[in-house]
Structures are given as structure tokens and as C-alpha cells.
Enzyme design. Structure first.
Site, short mmCIF file in Angstrom:
data_model
loop_
_atom_site.label_atom_id
_atom_site.label_comp_id
_atom_site.label_asym_id
_atom_site.label_seq_id
_atom_site.Cartn_x
_atom_site.Cartn_y
_atom_site.Cartn_z
N ARG A 1 -13.66 15.15 7.02
CA ARG A 1 -14.31 15.47 5.73
C ARG A 1 -15.77 15.83 5.95
O ARG A 1 -16.44 15.23 6.79
CB ARG A 1 -14.24 14.27 4.78
CG ARG A 1 -12.85 14.00 4.28
CD ARG A 1 -12.79 12.74 3.45
NE ARG A 1 -11.74 11.86 3.95
CZ ARG A 1 -11.60 10.59 3.62
NH1 ARG A 1 -12.46 10.03 2.78
NH2 ARG A 1 -10.64 9.87 4.12
N ARG B 1 -2.43 -2.05 -3.66
CA ARG B 1 -3.65 -1.28 -3.50
C ARG B 1 -3.58 -0.09 -4.47
O ARG B 1 -2.60 0.66 -4.49
CB ARG B 1 -3.76 -0.75 -2.08
CG ARG B 1 -4.94 0.13 -1.92
CD ARG B 1 -4.96 0.82 -0.60
NE ARG B 1 -6.20 1.55 -0.46
CZ ARG B 1 -6.33 2.68 0.23
NH1 ARG B 1 -5.30 3.18 0.86
NH2 ARG B 1 -7.49 3.28 0.31
N HIS C 1 -13.30 2.28 -0.59
CA HIS C 1 -13.27 1.22 0.44
C HIS C 1 -13.77 -0.11 -0.14
O HIS C 1 -14.26 -0.96 0.62
CB HIS C 1 -14.18 1.56 1.65
CG HIS C 1 -13.72 2.72 2.46
ND1 HIS C 1 -14.61 3.65 2.97
CD2 HIS C 1 -12.49 3.10 2.89
CE1 HIS C 1 -13.95 4.56 3.66
NE2 HIS C 1 -12.65 4.25 3.63
N ASN D 1 -11.77 6.59 9.88
CA ASN D 1 -11.52 8.02 9.62
C ASN D 1 -12.26 8.46 8.38
O ASN D 1 -12.80 9.55 8.31
CB ASN D 1 -10.02 8.26 9.45
CG ASN D 1 -9.34 8.35 10.78
OD1 ASN D 1 -9.86 8.96 11.71
ND2 ASN D 1 -8.18 7.72 10.90
N GLU E 1 -16.08 -1.26 14.42
CA GLU E 1 -15.67 -2.45 15.18
C GLU E 1 -15.61 -2.19 16.68
O GLU E 1 -15.62 -3.14 17.47
CB GLU E 1 -14.27 -2.91 14.71
CG GLU E 1 -14.29 -3.50 13.31
CD GLU E 1 -12.90 -3.61 12.70
OE1 GLU E 1 -11.91 -3.73 13.45
OE2 GLU E 1 -12.81 -3.56 11.46
N ASN E 2 -15.54 -0.91 17.06
CA ASN E 2 -15.26 -0.61 18.47
C ASN E 2 -16.26 0.27 19.20
O ASN E 2 -16.34 0.20 20.42
CB ASN E 2 -13.89 0.09 18.57
CG ASN E 2 -12.75 -0.81 18.17
OD1 ASN E 2 -12.48 -1.79 18.84
ND2 ASN E 2 -12.11 -0.49 17.06
N GLU F 1 -8.11 -5.23 5.07
CA GLU F 1 -7.93 -4.84 3.67
C GLU F 1 -6.70 -5.51 3.06
O GLU F 1 -6.72 -5.87 1.88
CB GLU F 1 -7.88 -3.31 3.56
CG GLU F 1 -9.28 -2.73 3.80
CD GLU F 1 -9.33 -1.23 3.94
OE1 GLU F 1 -9.59 -0.56 2.95
OE2 GLU F 1 -9.12 -0.73 5.06
N ASN G 1 0.88 -1.16 0.00
CA ASN G 1 0.00 0.00 0.00
C ASN G 1 0.92 1.21 0.00
O ASN G 1 1.48 1.59 1.02
CB ASN G 1 -0.88 -0.03 1.25
CG ASN G 1 -1.89 1.10 1.26
OD1 ASN G 1 -1.83 2.01 0.43
ND2 ASN G 1 -2.82 1.06 2.20
N LEU H 1 -16.91 2.30 8.94
CA LEU H 1 -16.85 3.53 9.72
C LEU H 1 -15.47 3.68 10.34
O LEU H 1 -15.18 3.11 11.40
CB LEU H 1 -17.93 3.52 10.82
CG LEU H 1 -19.36 3.20 10.36
CD1 LEU H 1 -20.32 3.20 11.55
CD2 LEU H 1 -19.83 4.19 9.30
P1 ADP Z 1 -8.74 4.60 8.72
O1 ADP Z 1 -8.27 3.21 8.34
O2 ADP Z 1 -9.81 5.14 7.83
O3 ADP Z 1 -7.64 5.57 9.00
P2 ADP Z 1 -9.71 3.28 11.11
O4 ADP Z 1 -10.54 2.22 10.52
O5 ADP Z 1 -8.44 2.91 11.77
O6 ADP Z 1 -9.49 4.47 10.10
O7 ADP Z 1 -10.64 4.03 12.19
C1 ADP Z 1 -10.18 5.13 12.92
C2 ADP Z 1 -11.32 5.62 13.80
O8 ADP Z 1 -11.72 4.53 14.64
C3 ADP Z 1 -10.91 6.76 14.71
O9 ADP Z 1 -11.92 7.75 14.74
C4 ADP Z 1 -10.81 6.08 16.05
O10 ADP Z 1 -11.12 6.94 17.10
C5 ADP Z 1 -11.87 5.02 15.95
N1 ADP Z 1 -11.64 4.00 16.97
C6 ADP Z 1 -10.61 3.12 17.03
N2 ADP Z 1 -10.70 2.40 18.18
C7 ADP Z 1 -11.79 2.84 18.85
C8 ADP Z 1 -12.43 2.52 20.08
N3 ADP Z 1 -11.92 1.59 20.87
N4 ADP Z 1 -13.55 3.19 20.40
C9 ADP Z 1 -14.06 4.14 19.61
N5 ADP Z 1 -13.50 4.50 18.44
C10 ADP Z 1 -12.39 3.87 18.05
#
Ligand code: ADP
Length: 404
Positions: free
Chosen positions: A241, A91, A180, A211, A334-335, A384, A7, A209
Site C-alpha cells: 500500500r 473480528r 489495527h 504487512n 517484533e522481528n 489479536e 476472523n 508494523l
Molecule cells: P499481517 O498480519 O499484517 O499480514 P504480519 O504482522 O504477519 O502481517 O507481518 C508480516 C511482515 O513481517 C512481513 O513483511 C514479514 O516479512 C515481516 N517479518 C516476519 N518475520 C520477520 C523476520 N524474522 N524478520 C523481518 N521481517 C519479518
């Protein structure tokens, strides 16, 4: 079969060496700050051997050379020779109208990746640079392009066209592409394994969901709509964004500040969304903490995010003619139990019920919906890199067949 997944970003290069048969990661790493001050190289193998050190990296070619030397390092070998790498999966962010699936890269494909620079200059340039330096450093090893946009190419024209003069589509290929795709495809395939529904008619919405955030409506394995558009700026508001807004606001912001198009682009891509509304952070963990401590703008940002999610999902339920499954994935999906709960409550009119205890689990595959729920809700961690490796392997198998 070992696949090297690359990537390549404008100043970074991430890699993973994945065994597609048992899905194990043999090594992974990252070259950061390529071509700028204080470049850093990080590497980790399956035996726990780790490197994190400054290294001279002026170009992506330097980064690839350091990566390969490290994989072949006689002291800590991950592979004995480059021949063990069956292929490299790259990618590529924007495949425009040219790619509806992953491909074994040829000169024509590289030209098509260049044609997409207009819509994604930084990413596509970096992705192509990654392909070209790997071709040079690993002659004879197949290079495969896996496109963020490809999975969405099944959308019908009524979903991908914008209501602007038709010539912009004909002459400039302005239309919805979606992003995505590797993530939406990966979690939707897994959902199809988990569901009790018939794959031919299966209706699901995948919610990536992170960044960046996007939604995808999938029917019988084919995308019928997705929330990101020509660029990843459209859809729900995200970390920084703005997501979908009245297009006249774009012009108004430009006029108000006497800004150039690039300055407006920065405001909408980097200073808006959850960061712009909360004034706290683009990171949901910080925003959730601030909201809990009573910060009203942080509370508003989270509510707006969830409300916009429910609105998009409601429109997709109509477009799908009903809904069998909702899938949450990526960092927030996921979180973040608060976001999941808010969104699921917004869809409860469809008879969707989740288990609040299970919803407290973070970062794991779970079936969130209860037995009596009329809609299945799954949390499926995305991967991914593995998705790119599997798609690369699929391309190779096809290539092998075509040579029989
Ligand atoms: P990207 O790959 O688009 O950069 P990610 O999939 O890593 O993004 O997601 C990042 C987002 O997930 C951030 O807003 C982060 O705060 C949120 N996040 C990660 N872990 C947690 C958690 N334990 N609780 C709430 N939000 C989380």
C-alpha cells in the site's frame, strides 16, 4: 471461560478456541478458499492432533459446520458440547462512527455493520456473514463484535477530521477511523503494566508494523491520533500500500493510464509501497535480503519506510507533548532489528538509547531501551485473537452484571 474467536474473510475463516482465564489456546484452524476451487481445511488442537485436507466448502456456513464438527469430533474432542463455548467473538474490521467498544450483537448492530460496507465492503460483508452463520449454527450462544476501529474512537475531532467540505463528514461520515485497534489496545495495555510511568498521564506510541502498518498515539489510555484513516491505505507506506501521498497523484495515475477508480484502487493498495519501490517483494525478509545483496531499490524502500515512520512518530511526540514509551509489534516490529534500529536512531534526539545486543532478539517481549534511556522502548508481540477473546469476555461480564 472458553471463547471461540472468528476472523471471517471474503474466502477464508480463521478460528481459535481460547480459555480466557489461563489464556491457553485449545484449538485453532483455518478454512481457506471458501466458495472457490480447491478449498482447504486446517485444524490443530492443544494435544498436537492436526488436520490439513481438502474439504467441500461452498459457503461460510459450510466452513462453520466443518469447524464445529471437528471441535466436537468424538475421536479427538476439543469440547464435549457446544454449551462449553461461553461466547463467540467476531473480528469486524470497520465499525464506522457506530462502535466505540465491543458489543453483544443485535439486529441494530448488524444494520450498523452493513452501513459501513461503503468503506470496507469486502471485509465487513465477510465479517457479518461469519456472525450470521454462527448465530444459526450456535443458537443461544452470545455473539460479540470486536471492531478494529473502536479503540480509536476517543480521537478528538481535530485529529479525525479531513480538510474537505464539511458535508462529506455530515452526509457520508468521511473521517479518520484508524485500524489495527485490537492490536494497539492489546500492546498498550501490556505496556501500561510494564512501564514505570503513571497510567493517568502515560504517553506512548504503539507501532504495529506488519504487512499493514499503523501508528497510534495514546495518552492516559486514550487514543489521540492514529495513522490509518478512513481506510487502511493512509499513513506510512506498507508492503503493497502506498500510504499517505499527494492526493493529486491519485487523479494523475487515473488519467495517465485511463484507469477506472477500481483500477487505481488496485494500484495504490496492491502494487505500491515496499513492493512498488523495491520491485522485489512486499515481504520485508525478501527486501532485507535484496538490500543486503546491494539492490539499491530495496535499500531505498527500507529507508523510505523507516523515514516515514520517524516523521509520523515525531509528529505524535509533538501531539502528545512528549513521549514515555515506544512499542514495536507485529511481524516487522517484533522481528526486524534493522528497522527498529533505524527508527530508534531517528528518535535519539529525545534521549532514547537502545541496547543493540537485545535488539537482535526476535519475536519475544523485550525492554529494548537501556537504563539511562529517557524513553522506554518495548517489543511486545501482539495477539489479536487473544485480544478479541478478552474483549468478548469483558462484554459478557458487563452483560451478566446488567442482568443482576
Ligand atoms: P499481517 O498480519 O499484517 O499480514 P504480519 O504482522 O504477519 O502481517 O507481518 C508480516 C511482515 O513481517 C512481513 O513483511 C514479514 O516479512 C515481516 N517479518 C516476519 N518475520 C520477520 C523476520 N524474522 N524478520 C523481518 N521481517 C519479518
Amino acid at each position: 471461560m472458553l471463547i471461540l474467536v472468528i476472523n471471517s474473510g471474503s474466502s477464508s475463516l480463521k478460528y481459535q478456541l481460547i480459555d480466557c482465564e489461563d489464556r491457553s489456546v485449545h484449538a485453532k484452524g483455518m478454512c481457506e478458499r471458501i466458495g472457490i476451487d480447491d478449498p482447504i481445511f486446517k485444524h490443530e488442537d492443544a494435544n498436537g492432533y492436526k488436520i490439513k485436507e481438502p474439504r467441500e466448502m461452498k459457503t461460510h456456513g459450510d466452513a462453520v459446520r466443518i469447524m464445529l464438527e471437528t471441535l466436537l469430533d468424538p475421536e479427538h474432542p476439543v469440547i464435549g458440547s457446544l454449551d462449553e463455548i461461553a461466547a463467540v467473538g467476531h473480528r469486524v474490521v470497520h465499525g464506522g462512527p457506530y462502535f466505540s467498544e465491543s458489543v453483544l450483537i443485535t439486529d441494530e448492530h448488524k444494520e450498523a455493520i452493513r452501513m459501513c460496507y461503503e468503506w470496507c465492503p469486502l471485509h465487513n460483508r465477510a465479517n457479518l456473514a461469519g456472525i450470521e452463520v454462527c448465530e444459526e449454527a450456535m443458537p443461544g450462544i452470545p455473539q460479540v463484535g470486536v471492531f478494529d476501529t473502536a479503540f480509536h474512537q476517543t480521537m478528538p475531532p481535530e485529529a479525525y477530521m479531513y480538510g474537505i467540505p464539511y458535508n462529506y463528514y455530515e452526509e457520508n461520515a468521511i473521517r479518520r477511523y484508524g485500524f489495527h485497534g485490537t492490536s494497539h489496545e492489546f500492546v498498550s495495555r501490556r505496556a501500561a503494566e510494564m512501564t514505570k510511568h503513571d497510567p493517568e498521564t502515560y504517553r506512548l506510541i504503539t507501532c504495529h508494523l506488519g504487512n499493514g502498518a499503523s501508528f497510534c498515539a495514546i495518552k492516559g489510555g486514550k487514543v489521540i491520533d492514529t495513522s490509518m484513516g478512513l481506510t487502511p491505505l493512509e499513513g506510512i507506506m506498507m508492503g503493497t500500500r502506498c500510504g499517505s501521498i499527494d492526493p493529486a497523484i491519485v487523479l494523475a495515475i487515473g488519467r495517465l493510464g485511463n484507469f477506472t477508480p477500481d483500477q487505481v484502487d488496485d494500484i495504490l493498495n496492491k502494487e505500491s509501497g515496499v513492493l512498488g519501490i523495491s520491485g522485489v517483494s512486499s515481504d520485508f525478509r525478501d527486501v532485507q535480503d535484496a538490500a543486503e545483496a546491494g539492490n539499491e531499490r530495496a535499500q531505498l524502500a527500507i529507508k523510505m519506510f523507516c523515514y516515514q515512520a520517524v516523521k509520523i512518530m515525531g509528529s505524535y511526540i509533538a501531539a502528545l507533548g512528549g513521549i514515555d514509551t515506544i512499542v514495536f509489534t507485529a511481524g516487522i516490529g517484533e522481528n526486524d532489528d534493522i528497522v527498529r534500529k533505524y527508527i530508534c536512531d531517528g528518535i535519539s534526539y529525545r534521549g532514547l538509547v537502545i541496547d543493540d545486543e537485545l535488539n537482535k532478539i526476535r519475536g519475544k517481549e523485550i525492554v529494548l531501551s537501556t537504563e539511562e534511556s529517557a524513553v522506554e522502548v518495548f517489543v511486545i508481540p501482539t495477539n489479536e485473537e487473544l485480544s478479541i477473546a478478552l474483549q468478548t469476555a469483558e462484554v459478557l461480564e458487563i452483560e451478566k452484571c446488567s442482568h443482576l
